[in-house]
Design a protein around this motif. Structure first.
Motif, PDB file in Angstrom:
ATOM      1  N   SER A  96       0.824  -1.216   0.000  1.00 23.29           N
ATOM      2  CA  SER A  96       0.000   0.000   0.000  1.00 23.29           C
ATOM      3  C   SER A  96       0.854   1.260   0.000  1.00 23.29           C
ATOM      4  CB  SER A  96      -0.970  -0.017   1.190  1.00 23.29           C
ATOM      5  OG  SER A  96      -1.579  -1.280   1.317  1.00 23.29           O
ATOM      6  N   THR A 125       1.901  -4.984  -2.350  1.00 21.03           N
ATOM      7  CA  THR A 125       0.509  -5.002  -2.784  1.00 21.03           C
ATOM      8  C   THR A 125       0.147  -3.632  -3.329  1.00 21.03           C
ATOM      9  OG1 THR A 125       0.027  -6.572  -1.027  1.00 21.03           O
ATOM     10  CG2 THR A 125      -1.855  -5.550  -2.090  1.00 21.03           C
ATOM     11  N   HIS A 141      -2.934  -1.565  -4.540  1.00 23.48           N
ATOM     12  CA  HIS A 141      -4.404  -1.552  -4.534  1.00 23.48           C
ATOM     13  C   HIS A 141      -4.896  -0.134  -4.273  1.00 23.48           C
ATOM     14  CE1 HIS A 141      -4.832  -2.047   0.084  1.00 23.48           C
ATOM     15  NE2 HIS A 141      -3.652  -1.589  -0.203  1.00 23.48           N
ATOM     16  N   PRO A 142      -6.145   0.140  -4.632  1.00 26.03           N
ATOM     17  CA  PRO A 142      -6.617   1.514  -4.467  1.00 26.03           C
ATOM     18  C   PRO A 142      -6.846   1.879  -2.996  1.00 26.03           C
ATOM     19  CG  PRO A 142      -8.280   0.144  -5.554  1.00 26.03           C
ATOM     20  CD  PRO A 142      -7.141  -0.736  -5.268  1.00 26.03           C
ATOM     21  N   ILE A 143      -6.792   3.178  -2.730  1.00 27.70           N
ATOM     22  CA  ILE A 143      -7.149   3.668  -1.401  1.00 27.70           C
ATOM     23  C   ILE A 143      -8.638   3.389  -1.218  1.00 27.70           C
ATOM     24  CG2 ILE A 143      -7.367   5.747   0.017  1.00 27.70           C
ATOM     25  CD1 ILE A 143      -4.913   6.848  -1.492  1.00 27.70           C
ATOM     26  N   LEU A 158     -11.339  11.044  -2.680  1.00 30.62           N
ATOM     27  CA  LEU A 158     -10.564   9.808  -2.751  1.00 30.62           C
ATOM     28  C   LEU A 158      -9.695   9.781  -3.999  1.00 30.62           C
ATOM     29  CD1 LEU A 158     -13.025   7.031  -1.625  1.00 30.62           C
ATOM     30  CD2 LEU A 158     -10.741   7.410  -0.734  1.00 30.62           C
ATOM     31  N   MET A 216      -6.687  11.905  -3.588  1.00 32.85           N
ATOM     32  CA  MET A 216      -5.768  11.219  -2.691  1.00 32.85           C
ATOM     33  C   MET A 216      -4.985  10.163  -3.473  1.00 32.85           C
ATOM     34  SD  MET A 216      -5.701  12.015   0.505  1.00 32.85           S
ATOM     35  CE  MET A 216      -5.540  11.508   2.183  1.00 32.85           C
TER      36      MET A 216
END
Lengths: 72, 255
Positions: free
Chosen positions: B137, B158, B160-162, B178, B181
């Protein structure tokens, strides 16, 4: 905002409510996290230094005890 | 324990009886502090602790990257209020010539992670990062922020999106918020690694790889293949690279 692979219900779970009584102190210029262990003694939990040499100092090994001396 | 120690000291002295003048003094010094040696023995199971001065400092980022919110005690955390002043101190200290950043993180606070990553990226001194275990992340931007990055063959990242479930106090979690961000993270990674934005976004929204989420897990070589990390390697590779960067910087300063 958190961006992590750990599920948020694990991050924020209240299952573990025994708050460790840890404190950040500086000994001989080395910052470390300690917790009280007996009378006027503190156990080193974690050394927070970027100098690799500090981790080789026998005095600062996690798990060893420091005497707390009141300077007053 | 004490007996073992004294026997060993005695043996060492008896096998080499004739030495230079400073030898007895050295032995005497040893005898003056047997306590600390015994303590070392008890805690580490070994006698000799090498003493060294290092021109390379090591920054370890473990567990959750903790930022604006203090996490409950079951989380092992690296706090930005510790890391940021350390980076300032390293940049200013004349004796320190380079930094090795060791990562084993599950992610954490977006802004804390980005703050640490920006600090590392804008340092004048050579930086090398080594991802061990995991650099997940928000660990991604920190991993790529260094001048050169390594990943252990068994380590994983990994992408992956927030998530929408992120905790923002007092801010309505609109899609736009989001998205902004997310853009900050993606832009940083694209700027500081060889991966393209399209490729990164594709890996981020891939389905079928993660059980609870969309995204991709890159293990060791995969991260290098996509250009996210520079090289697969370990501690000696990272130190060698850092030393060569330090030499290069010294040469540039002379010229």
């Amino acid at each position: 905002m958190l961006h992590t692979i750990v599920p948020l219900e694990v991050v924020f779970s209240n299952k573990y409510d025994d708050l460790p009584n840890q404190q950040l102190i500086k000994v001989d210029g080395v910052e470390m996290l300690v917790e009280p262990s007996g009378f006027a003694e503190a156990k080193i939990v974690r050394v927070l230094s970027t100098d690799p040499a500090h981790y080789l100092n026998t005095k600062f090994q996690p798990g060893s005890n420091l005497k707390i001396i009141n300077k007053n | 324990m004490e007996e073992i120690f004294t026997n060993k000291a005695h043996n060492a002295a008896s096998t080499q009886p004739k030495e230079k003048k400073d030898k007895p003094r050295k032995n005497k010094n040893d005898n003056n502090k047997p306590d600390s040696k015994i303590e070392t023995l008890q805690q580490l199971g070994q006698m000799e602790i090498p003493n060294s001065e290092s021109n390379i400092h090591c920054l370890t980022i473990i567990g959750q990257v903790e930022g604006h919110i203090v996490l409950p005690p079951q989380n092992k955390t690296t706090k930005y209020e510790h890391i940021i002043p350390q980076l300032v101190a390293i940049e200013q200290d004349k004796k320190i010539e380079g930094v090795l950043i060791i990562l084993n993180t599950v992610g954490g606070d977006v802004e804390a992670g980005l703050a640490i990553a920006e600090m590392i990226a804008t340092m004048d001194k050579p930086t090398v990062s080594l991802i061990l275990g995991g650099g997940h992340s928000i660990g991604g931007p920190i991993g790529v922020a260094a001048d050169y990055s390594f990943i252990a063959p068994t380590a994983s990242m990994t992408i992956h999106p927030i998530r929408l479930s992120g905790l923002v106090i007092g801010v309505p979690q609109t899609y736009e918020y989001l998205d902004k961000m997310q853009d900050r993270v993606v832009k940083f990674i694209v700027k500081h690694s060889k991966i393209s934005e399209e490729k990164y976004r594709e890996l981020m929204s891939r389905t079928g790889e993660l059980a609870r989420d969309i995204g991709t897990i890159l293990v060791g070589e995969d991260a290098v293949k996509y250009g996210l990390i520079d090289e697969v390697g370990g501690l000696s590779d990272a130190l060698k690279k850092l030393k060569s960067l330090i030499e290069e910087r010294k040469r540039q300063n002379i010229e």
